[in-house]
Enzyme design. Structure first.
Site, PDB file in Angstrom:
ATOM      1  N   ASN A   7       0.875  -1.166   0.000  1.00 26.15           N
ATOM      2  CA  ASN A   7       0.000   0.000   0.000  1.00 26.15           C
ATOM      3  C   ASN A   7       0.916   1.221   0.000  1.00 26.15           C
ATOM      4  OD1 ASN A   7      -1.790   2.038   0.471  1.00 26.15           O
ATOM      5  ND2 ASN A   7      -2.695   1.143   2.312  1.00 26.15           N
ATOM      6  N   ARG A  90      -2.493  -2.086  -3.545  1.00 24.56           N
ATOM      7  CA  ARG A  90      -3.713  -1.306  -3.330  1.00 24.56           C
ATOM      8  C   ARG A  90      -3.639  -0.073  -4.232  1.00 24.56           C
ATOM      9  NH1 ARG A  90      -5.097   2.958   1.278  1.00 24.56           N
ATOM     10  NH2 ARG A  90      -7.246   3.281   0.697  1.00 24.56           N
ATOM     11  N   HIS A 179     -12.734   2.982  -0.101  1.00 21.72           N
ATOM     12  CA  HIS A 179     -12.766   1.937   0.938  1.00 21.72           C
ATOM     13  C   HIS A 179     -13.473   0.684   0.413  1.00 21.72           C
ATOM     14  CE1 HIS A 179     -12.830   5.323   4.213  1.00 21.72           C
ATOM     15  NE2 HIS A 179     -11.584   4.909   4.042  1.00 21.72           N
ATOM     16  N   ASN A 210     -10.151   7.177  10.365  1.00 26.54           N
ATOM     17  CA  ASN A 210      -9.770   8.563  10.147  1.00 26.54           C
ATOM     18  C   ASN A 210     -10.503   9.101   8.926  1.00 26.54           C
ATOM     19  OD1 ASN A 210      -8.371  10.727  10.954  1.00 26.54           O
ATOM     20  ND2 ASN A 210      -6.375   9.719  10.749  1.00 26.54           N
ATOM     21  N   GLY A 211     -10.435   8.308   7.839  1.00 28.26           N
ATOM     22  CA  GLY A 211     -11.343   8.498   6.708  1.00 28.26           C
ATOM     23  C   GLY A 211     -12.553   7.628   7.011  1.00 28.26           C
ATOM     24  N   ARG A 240     -11.620  15.798   7.558  1.00 27.96           N
ATOM     25  CA  ARG A 240     -12.352  16.183   6.330  1.00 27.96           C
ATOM     26  C   ARG A 240     -13.798  16.556   6.657  1.00 27.96           C
ATOM     27  NH1 ARG A 240     -10.983  10.762   3.195  1.00 27.96           N
ATOM     28  NH2 ARG A 240      -9.004  10.540   4.286  1.00 27.96           N
ATOM     29  N   ASP A 283      -8.240  12.523  16.773  1.00 27.16           N
ATOM     30  CA  ASP A 283      -8.211  11.149  17.271  1.00 27.16           C
ATOM     31  C   ASP A 283      -9.389  10.927  18.221  1.00 27.16           C
ATOM     32  OD1 ASP A 283      -7.591   8.807  18.891  1.00 27.16           O
ATOM     33  OD2 ASP A 283      -5.632   8.888  17.916  1.00 27.16           O
ATOM     34  N   GLU A 334     -14.579  -0.296  15.078  1.00 30.44           N
ATOM     35  CA  GLU A 334     -14.215  -1.540  15.760  1.00 30.44           C
ATOM     36  C   GLU A 334     -13.976  -1.336  17.254  1.00 30.44           C
ATOM     37  OE1 GLU A 334     -10.771  -3.174  13.701  1.00 30.44           O
ATOM     38  OE2 GLU A 334     -11.785  -2.900  11.789  1.00 30.44           O
ATOM     39  N   ASN A 335     -13.495  -0.133  17.609  1.00 27.60           N
ATOM     40  CA  ASN A 335     -13.008   0.058  18.973  1.00 27.60           C
ATOM     41  C   ASN A 335     -13.856   0.934  19.875  1.00 27.60           C
ATOM     42  OD1 ASN A 335     -10.410  -1.400  18.849  1.00 27.60           O
ATOM     43  ND2 ASN A 335     -10.014   0.060  17.211  1.00 27.60           N
ATOM     44  N   GLU A 384      -8.251  -5.234   4.990  1.00 27.01           N
ATOM     45  CA  GLU A 384      -8.061  -4.918   3.574  1.00 27.01           C
ATOM     46  C   GLU A 384      -6.871  -5.673   2.991  1.00 27.01           C
ATOM     47  OE1 GLU A 384      -8.562  -0.826   5.044  1.00 27.01           O
ATOM     48  OE2 GLU A 384      -9.300  -0.346   3.057  1.00 27.01           O
TER      49      GLU A 384
END
Ligand code: ADP
Length: 397
Positions: A7, A90, A179, A210-211, A240, A283, A334-335, A384
């Site tokens: 990537n 990727r 994504h 983050n995205g 963004r 974050d 996920e977290n 991914e």
């Protein structure tokens, strides 16, 4: 077969070596600050401690050489060079040309170049990664896996903007979505977990990192997604804006006497939850802590983030004529039980209930809906790299 997954960004290169049979990660790592002072490679061979080597990396060719050196050196290497059977890359933008992964040849490289104006920061870097690998591993087959490919099944009503149609025809201005590898992996995995055929399911995937983006997957195919021509549209993200009135651009330019480049930078790098929290943080760990402590900026940012996700879930439920499962994935999805709760507690209108105990899960596959829920709520960690390795193996075995 051992598959190297690459990537490649403009100044970084992430890699994983994956065994196609066991699907184990044999080594993973990252080259940072390529072409910049202070570059280093950091990697972790399976079962060993993390290794950091600070070394000059003037370009991506040198970075790839170092990756190969790291994977094959006598002391703590994990393979010999001839064991690497294929490389999966990727690629961010495949335009309308690529609807699935493909084996890379000169024609494919040319086509990726042709759509580079749609992703000027990403595609050129991805191509540099391909060239560097070709140089270092001549004859090893390579596969391009596109972030946009999974979304190419969207119907015209979903991908067209309300612009003059000629702008689509002349310039390819439309929704592409990103994504895709993650949305594809997570929706398929969710169907497996539920023990159902993806063809019979309506799934909403919330990729919240983050995205961030949401997609509507009906019968195994993407029918809509929140990112657009570029990854700026849709959800409020780390830095963004996501959806805004396009007139904001001209308005800000006039007020601040700034250029298009300045405003583009503002929308991409200074906005989102970072901007909304008065630059407290992008974050979510910091924002959550501050939210709990009563920080007004953190609350406003995270509430707006969750509300935008909720709106997309509502929209995609309408688009699919219902929803069977809503999946949360990527760093936040996920977290963060905290963010998931903010979203899910407002899903009563589709009969969804949250199991608060199950929702404490982090980074593991877990159903988080209540026993009485009419819609399955699930945490499904994305992978991914594994999805890229699988496609690469299938096309080159
Ligand atoms: P990307 O790949 O887009 O850079 P990731 O999917 O890695 O992003 O997600 C990064 C985000 O995940 C960060 O904003 C980070 O705060 C968030 N995140 C990671 N771990 C946690 C956690 N335990 N709680 C809340 N947020 C988390």
């Amino acid at each position: 077969m051992k598959i190297l997954v690459i990537n490649c960004g403009s100044s970084s290169l992430k890699f994983q070596l994956i065994d196609s049979e066991s699907e184990a990660v044999i080594c993973k790592g990252l080259c940072e600050r390529i072409g910049i002072e202070g570059s280093r490679i950091v990697y972790t061979p399976e079962g060993k401690d993390k290794i950091t080597i600070e070394t000059p990396m003037p370009d991506h060719n040198r970075a790839i050489e170092l990756v190969i050196e790291a994977l094959t050196n006598k002391e703590n290497g994990v393979v010999s060079l001839d064991e690497i059977g294929a490389v999966g890359h990727r690629i961010v933008h495949g335009g309308e040309k690529f609807t699935k992964s493909v084996v890379i040849n000169e024609e494919v490289i040319k086509a990726i170049e042709d759509v580079s104006d749609l992703a000027p920061l990403h595609n050129p870097a991805n191509l540099i990664g391909i060239r560097a690998c070709q140089k270092a591993m001549p004859g090893v087959p390579m596969v391009a896996v596109f972030d946009t490919a999974f979304h190419q099944t969207m119907p015209q009503e979903a991908y067209l903007y309300g612009l003059p149609y000629s702008y689509y025809e002349k310039y390819g201005i439309r929704r592409y979505g990103f994504h895709g590898t993650s949305h594809s992996y997570v929706s398929k995995r969710a169907a497996q977990i539920l023990g159902k055929d993806a063809k019979d399911l309506k799934i909403i995937v919330c990729h919240l990192g983050n995205g961030a983006s949401v997609s509507a997957v009906k019968g195994g195919e993407c029918i809509d997604t929140s990112m657009g021509l570029t990854p700026l549209e849709g959800l409020i993200m780390g830095t963004r804006t996501g959806d805004i009135d396009p007139s904001v651009v001209e308005f800000v330019m006039k007020k601040e006497n700034s250029s298009v480049a300045d405003v583009t930078n503002l929308l991409n790098k200074k906005s989102g939850v970072f901007g909304l929290s008065d630059e407290l943080s992008s974050d979510f760990r910091d924002l959550e802590d501050a939210y709990v402590e009563g920080h007004a900026g953190a609350k406003r940012a995270v509430d707006a983030f969750a509300y935008r996700v909720l709106k997309y879930i509502g929209a995609y439920t309408a688009a699919m004529g219902g929803v069977d499962a809503i999946c949360f994935t990527a760093g936040v999805g996920e977290n963060s039980g905290f963010v998931r709760k903010l979203i899910c507690e407002r899903l009563g209108f589709i009969g969804a209930t949250l199991d608060e105990e199950a929702n404490k899960v982090r980074g593991k596959e877990q159903e988080i809906s209540g026993a009485d829920s009419k819609v399955k709520l699930m945490v499904v960690p994305t992978n991914e790299e594994l999805a890229i390795a699988r496609d690469t193996y299938e096309l080159t075995k």
